[in-house]
Motif scaffolding. Structure first.
Motif: not given
Lengths: 338, 416, 367
Positions: B223, B227, B231, B257, B284-285, B287-288, B290-292, B341
């Motif tokens: 996950a 992400a 992301g 977020y 995974a959805t 945390y995308v 967060t990374y973005y 994460n």
């Protein structure tokens, strides 16, 4: 020895300050001794990072707990460096107070001005009622030109000059014997700065306090101070009355420093002196005299032995081998006429 | 007069070394400066090495198959499996092989486990005998009694040849029946104790807990990596080429977020239905965004820095600026975020499994084990305790690593 | 349109929020006003995006609510009837527009199970339970977490700091549902000093006059002390579990922010005036750190909701979270969609409010 008519207020002896950092100890103040007299203005100048701010903080023991301090700071017969926490709290603000560089960040942004003042009084005199404290500060605040109604404002509502007045009133509210002004005018514009200087002078006369002005601005010291101490890389290079040092600088660093100050004479655009090299990294200071790598008059002895701050005339002390004897020295010692 | 050389002599050797050695050695030498944070990282890493070895080689650690019903149900940790014994008259039928025949009767107590034990053991023995080429029928007929005394009475009176029950229950009664003696121990069940006990259907908790590591790490890592793979590029692109698309993307990411993560995962997992891949997608959805956000923020900052300006003015291609200048600056924060994460993903996965979403029920999983153990809370505390400890320890290892790394790497904090 | 209790609560709290925003708008400086305006305008598309995302997640991703509800044995006619009833035969965009229209009218549809009640009604029975659980947990966690965070900051890099940090990491790492179960094992079963399920003793519950459905509040208002005792007794373990997890989060936030405040010049200046270290930490540094902490607490609202779902499941606490889990088990997607929507909207409103409170209480107007 010198100026016998003046009484010594603070005696600083063999002061060493070492910061512990990730990259090793930084020797910010190294073996410094001097006196501050009652009622004088002493200017402490030097480049940034030369240890002058550390020096000021060391006098009040405001350095981080992980700092090594050695030596003596004798105030009123007692060594500040041996004070307990309680003694220290009583001492700070009441005997020595400090005016900081940036009046914006040195005032608690969520505390009203009058609360700052009242709190300072109540810390030292816990029995004082708030109304008494308020009436006590009223006169002081007016004397410093802060309007009565402004003292209920928050710091951000005041102008820079006004905030600096607040800082002075905070420094004076408990009638200390010494005020340390650490780069206190750096954040002010030139006009406000001039006014501020006048005020400092008047305060000195009125309250009879001594002031230690810490600054990198040598012109400010020239205008304000009675004596000047020039610091370089954690040591005092030269110390003396303002006239003798400015008229006859002895230490090569002081000479360079004075030559690198621009004067406002438009007709003769003089070429400013540029000192070679960089100030040393204080994690690994050069051996011997710390100035020797940049010194135009360097001698072999300079890199092997450390000179001391000694009297050359009755009003001037200098920390340089040019004026001191040593068996290994091969050049003659310069004698300065009084 | 003090000599200045002293000062440099006083610098401890390890600090002087710091400036000369590489990153890894520097980390090791820096332990004195960072204090307990350094140890938090070290302990976190050590725990992770152990946890990973469990995830990769569960067979090595686990004594049993996690899905096999290897013992009696609800056995407490460390408690040896009860041994069942045959009891009969001295010289009578006290061994399993004495029970050959179609209608040998054997006394059991109603509602005890002995009936299943005797069935299990005789089936195993019969198979063994057949394999040796003997044609036998080993199928004793159970004769049920209300109490153990009744059964022993019957054996003593000769009504039935033998009875079977827990050794610990027979032994104290035996002095009343001097003519009876204990025969063969029915060791069909495993005799070594179950370290963490067994669950309600007799699966070994230790083995399940060990195998659970694999699924937890698989889900959490996949996950977090998914992400990251979505992301980070989006963030780089959005930070580098600002425009209308970037604004819309940022708005969507910000909305996601702000949305409570677990609830979003619940929604997605509920719609997708059970399955490992589905859980991975659902988590995974979360945390995308967060990374973005991290990547975009860093990219915006770095983009304006002088050296990137300089590189651009020298005609470097955007892609090479992205890869050579911006990405390396983003990586330290990504390491911290990734570690945090993974920790969060393990918790989320366990939470989803606990409320019955996500994984198919036959997978050995900590969340599922805690959920099913909840029904036996009063009888068997170990069913919920150990899987939960595992979730906590694994999460703790990742969080310690992330938290202390960020304390060490955070420029705002490190110099204070 | 009849106003159900939930709509009442929602409209009431929205009204209060709106009043506050208007108040802040009128009292504030021009900078604050434009900030509030921007923030409110930005919230609208955010809410819209959330509503849309929820709708499409629930509809577009494979999985047919009708089949899963009726099961494989449902006849084609039954399915067709149900599809018609749910409006699933319309094109997706038509469904979407209808859905938006319903939300504006606070209509979340009717439940597919148990008497087809309006979901708004069902939620309005559950919401007070969630409020009763989360608010005490939040209050305990904020109080304890913020103070101990300041304490850790005061003793930075000493044993107590590392101990508290380890506690905060551990509190975050322990799954809240598991912590709840362990508390049940220890306090409920082992020591037998606290009930492990439900909100109140059913016998005492009979003579409790319900007004708000927040039982402790009802008991207080009606002076029913036995009921109050029972409700608090039941509240003890779940709120303890939830509060522990949140405490870890707040401890961490407050520690970092107080540390950052402690290196500010005004702290050194205060020290130079002889102010006590304790006063510097708890009055000066903390009061400044509180401003960012308020915002961060707003952001932690989603952690609180996630924790509440799991805690309610563990303690059979009949709140919104347990409702969500129950309805997922019954495959009632209309209800699931409704709950998630309510959660999403409350998060959006709370984050809007905290941002505005932040701007309002900060005497340094930055915007």
């Amino acid at each position: 020895m010198m100026d016998n008519e003046k009484e010594v207020l603070v005696e600083i002896r063999d002061l060493d300050v070492r910061y512990k950092t990730r990259l090793g100890p930084v020797s910010a103040v190294d073996d410094v001794s001097f006196d501050i007299f009652q009622g004088e203005i002493l200017g402490l100048v030097g480049e940034s990072g030369c240890g002058k701010s550390t020096m000021g903080k060391a006098l009040m023991r405001l350095l981080p707990p992980a700092t090594d301090i050695h030596g003596k700071v004798i105030f009123d017969g007692a060594d500040v460096l041996t004070f307990s926490e309680d003694q220290l709290r009583d001492f700070r603000g009441r005997r020595i107070s400090m005016i900081f560089q940036d009046p914006m960040t040195s005032l608690n942004p969520v505390q009203r001005i009058d609360n700052h003042l009242v709190e300072t009084i109540q810390v030292h005199e816990p029995d004082t009622k708030e109304t008494d404290a308020l009436s006590r500060i009223r006169g002081l605040v007016e004397r410093l030109g802060i309007q009565k109604e402004r003292i209920e404002d928050f710091p951000h509502q005041l102008s820079g000059g006004m905030r600096q007045r607040v800082m002075i009133s905070l420094g004076l509210v408990l009638n200390p014997s010494l005020i340390i002004a650490d780069e206190a005018t750096t954040s002010l514009d030139v006009i406000v700065e001039a006014k501020f200087l006048d005020e400092l002078r008047e305060i000195l006369d009125e309250f009879g306090v001594s002031i230690l002005v810490i600054t990198h601005n040598i012109a400010l010291v020239a205008e304000l101070a009675d004596r000047i101490a020039v610091m370089y890389a954690g040591r005092i290079a030269e110390l003396g009355s303002i006239y003798s040092v400015f008229d006859n600088p002895l230490h090569p660093y002081t000479k360079g420093l004075l030559q690198s100050v621009p004067s406002i004479k438009l007709d003769e655009r003089e070429v400013l002196y540029k000192m070679p090299g960089e100030p040393p990294n204080l994690t690994h200071p050069p051996p011997g005299c710390r100035f020797h790598p940049r010194c135009p008059e360097v001698m072999p002895i300079c890199s092997n032995h450390t000179p001391s701050l000694l009297h050359v005339t009755s009003k001037q002390m200098v920390n340089c081998w040019l004026y001191q004897d040593h068996p290994e020295k091969d050049q003659p010692t310069i004698e300065v006429a009084t | 007069m003090t000599s200045t050389q002293e000062t440099s002599v006083e610098v401890p050797q390890w600090q002087q070394d710091l400036e000369q050695v590489g990153f890894v050695r520097r980390l090791f030498l820096a332990r004195r400066w960072y204090g307990a944070d350094w140890w938090f990282v070290a302990i976190g890493l050590a725990l992770l090495v152990f946890i990973f070895s469990m995830a990769f080689f569960p067979d090595f650690y686990a004594p049993f198959d996690p899905r096999a019903e290897v013992g009696p149900g609800l056995l407490a940790p460390g408690e040896p499996p009860p041994s069942f014994v045959l009891v009969g008259k001295a010289g009578g039928a006290t061994m399993l092989d004495d029970l050959i025949g179609d209608d040998v009767r054997i006394g059991i107590v109603i509602a005890s486990q002995s009936s299943s034990i005797i069935r299990e053991v005789t089936e195993a023995r019969q198979a063994e005998l057949i394999a040796q080429g003997q044609d036998v029928r080993l199928r004793p007929r159970p004769q049920r009694y209300d109490t153990l005394e009744e059964a022993l009475e019957a054996v003593s009176a000769g009504e039935i040849p033998t009875a079977v029950e827990l050794q610990s229950e027979i032994e104290p009664l035996l002095e009343n029946y001097p003519d009876l003696e204990i025969g063969e121990t029915l060791s069909g069940a495993i005799q070594k104790p179950f370290v963490l006990g067994t669950n309600q259907i007799g699966q070994d908790m230790l083995s399940r807990v060990i195998w659970g590591t694999r699924i937890a790490l698989l889900v959490a890592f996949s996950a977090a990596i998914f992400a990251l793979l979505i992301g980070v590029p989006l963030g780089l692109i959005a930070g580098f080429w600002s425009g209308r698309l970037e604004r819309v993307l940022t708005l969507v990411m910000d909305s996601l977020y702000s949305f409570p993560g677990l609830i979003l995962a619940i929604a997605i997992a509920a719609v997708l239905g059970p399955g490992i891949m589905n859980v991975i997608v659902a988590i995974a959805t979360l945390y995308v965004p967060t990374y973005y956000r991290i990547t975009r923020g860093q990219t915006l900052t770095v983009k304006q820095s002088l050296y990137v300006e300089a590189a651009r003015s020298l005609g470097a291609k955007p892609v090479s600026i992205l890869l050579r200048y911006i990405l390396p600056n983003v990586i330290p924060s990504l390491v911290v975020i990734f570690s945090v994460n993974v920790a969060d993903a393990i918790l989320t996965e366990a939470g989803l499994a606990f409320i019955g979403l996500g994984l198919p029920p036959d997978i050995p999983d900590w969340g599922i084990d805690v959920a099913s153990g909840q029904d036996y809370l009063r009888q068997a505390w170990w069913l919920v305790t150990f899987p939960g400890i595992m979730v906590s320890v694994v999460t703790l290892a990742f969080s310690m690593l992330g938290e202390s790394l960020s304390e060490i790497l955070n420029p705002r904090l490190s110099e204070l | 349109m009849n106003i159900s209790p939930l709509s009442g609560i929602c409209l009431g709290s929205l009204g209060i929020a709106l009043l506050f925003i208007i108040f802040a708008f009128l009292r504030g400086s021009p900078g604050l006003r434009s900030y509030i305006l921007t923030r409110v305008v930005l919230t609208l598309p955010m809410v819209f995006i959330l509503v849309t995302v929820i709708f499409f997640i629930m509809r577009v991703i494979p999985g047919d609510p009708v089949t899963s509800q009726l099961g494989p044995r449902g006849t084609e006619a039954q399915r067709e009837h149900m599809r018609e009833q749910l409006g699933l035969n319309d094109p997706i965009m038509v469904q979407y527009v209808k859905y938006l229209g319903k939300i504006v009218r606070l209509d979340l549809g009717t439940a597919l199970v148990l008497g087809n009640r309006p979901i708004v009604d069902e939620l309005s029975e559950r919401l007070p339970a969630t409020i009763e659980l989360t608010i005490p947990a939040m209050v305990i966690a904020v109080g304890f977490g913020v103070l101990s965070g300041a304490y850790a900051a005061q003793h930075r890099k000493k044993g107590v700091d590392y101990g508290l940090r380890l506690f905060s990491i551990a509190a975050y790492s322990i799954p809240v549902f598991w912590l709840g179960l362990i508390l049940q094992v220890v306090f409920g079963i082992g020591l037998n000093i606290a009930p492990i399920a439900g909100r109140i003793d059913p016998v005492i519950n009979i003579d409790l006059n319900r007004m708000t459905n927040i039982l402790t509040l009802d008991a207080l208002l009606t002076g029913n002390w036995r009921a109050l005792g029972s409700a608090l007794h039941h509240l003890f373990l779940p709120s303890l579990a939830l509060a522990t997890v949140l405490t870890g989060v707040f401890l961490r936030l407050s520690r970092i922010n107080v540390i950052e405040s402690l290196v500010e010049d005004y702290i050194t200046a205060g020290r130079a005036r002889g102010i006590r270290e304790r006063v510097l930490v708890y009055r000066h540094a903390l009061s400044n750190a509180l401003i960012p902490i308020v915002t961060l607490i707003g952001l932690q609202f989603s952690v609180l909701l996630a924790g509440a779902i799991l805690t309610e499941t563990t303690f059979s606490w009949p709140g919104m979270g347990l409702y969500l889990v129950e309805r997922i088990g019954q495959r009632d997607y209309t209800a699931v969609q409704g709950v998630i929507l309510v959660f999403a909207l409350s998060v959006a409103v709370i984050s809007l409010l905290t941002d505005i409170i932040y701007a309002f209480i900060d005497p340094r107007v930055r915007y």
